[in-house]
Scaffold this active site. Sequence first.
Site, PDB file in Angstrom:
ATOM      1  N   GLU A   1      10.786   7.865  -2.289  1.00 18.63           N
ATOM      2  CA  GLU A   1      12.226   7.829  -2.578  1.00 18.63           C
ATOM      3  C   GLU A   1      12.923   6.625  -1.948  1.00 18.63           C
ATOM      4  O   GLU A   1      14.086   6.386  -2.207  1.00 18.63           O
ATOM      5  CB  GLU A   1      12.883   9.139  -2.094  1.00 18.63           C
ATOM      6  CG  GLU A   1      13.130   9.252  -0.594  1.00 18.63           C
ATOM      7  CD  GLU A   1      11.890   9.578   0.237  1.00 18.63           C
ATOM      8  OE1 GLU A   1      10.773   9.607  -0.328  1.00 18.63           O
ATOM      9  OE2 GLU A   1      12.041   9.773   1.450  1.00 18.63           O
TER      10      GLU A   1
ATOM     11  N   CYS B   1       5.171  13.197   2.641  1.00 16.17           N
ATOM     12  CA  CYS B   1       4.989  13.111   4.089  1.00 16.17           C
ATOM     13  C   CYS B   1       5.010  14.505   4.728  1.00 16.17           C
ATOM     14  O   CYS B   1       4.070  15.258   4.533  1.00 16.17           O
ATOM     15  CB  CYS B   1       6.031  12.168   4.676  1.00 16.17           C
ATOM     16  SG  CYS B   1       5.501  11.508   6.244  1.00 16.17           S
TER      17      CYS B   1
ATOM     18  N   HIS C   1       6.689   7.753   1.375  1.00 15.49           N
ATOM     19  CA  HIS C   1       8.034   8.150   0.935  1.00 15.49           C
ATOM     20  C   HIS C   1       8.405   7.435  -0.356  1.00 15.49           C
ATOM     21  O   HIS C   1       8.948   6.336  -0.316  1.00 15.49           O
ATOM     22  CB  HIS C   1       9.059   7.764   2.005  1.00 15.49           C
ATOM     23  CG  HIS C   1       9.076   8.667   3.180  1.00 15.49           C
ATOM     24  ND1 HIS C   1      10.001   9.682   3.339  1.00 15.49           N
ATOM     25  CD2 HIS C   1       8.276   8.724   4.258  1.00 15.49           C
ATOM     26  CE1 HIS C   1       9.773  10.316   4.464  1.00 15.49           C
ATOM     27  NE2 HIS C   1       8.722   9.762   5.051  1.00 15.49           N
TER      28      HIS C   1
END
Length: 186
Positions: free
Chosen positions: A167, A62, A165
């Site tokens: 994660e 991002c 994202h």
Amino acid sequence: AALERAGARARPVRRAGELAEVDGLVLPGGESTTMSRLLASFELLDPLRERVRSGMPALGSCAGLVLLAREVLDGRPDQHQLDGLDVVVRRNAFGRQVDSFETDLAVRGVDDGPVHAVFIRAPWVEKAGDDVEVLARVPDTPEAGAAADRIVAVRQGRVLATAFHPELTGDARVHGLFVRTVSEVA
Ligand code: GLN
């Protein structure tokens, strides 16, 4: 935590001395204009450009993708670019915070099914150079609208970046791609 799930030892990097000690770097999400300003005031901009240029593996997500790009559209005029990827990105391309969304994406190099991708005020890659490998695009469905087919994951050499994202979902496969590159180099 995502890096450790993917088998790496992770530590925060805030200073040039810490940057010098790592084998690879994650440029996380956040706000690219603020991160750019902090990179300059912490005197990390030149050392970071230098390490990226000399082949340090990097993973941007991002805002990290925005920073790694050669050029940004809809950025701040004084925003710094690390120029680690021959791409032009459009910042906040999918719209405002309320236009954040999630979708399943096929990601090249990631086996065993699609990646659930979380987009939070995300950029997209508007233009990618010949040496850039496109790893994922937004599926071309009627509800995708202007986002259909937009490039949202790329790799060039040892630099990997996603508009989403990876994660946030507990799925370590995208970080796994990065960690594999780090171990090969280290
Ligand atoms: N919109 C942010 C930027 O331009 C990125 C948001 C994010 O990292 N989730 O930097």
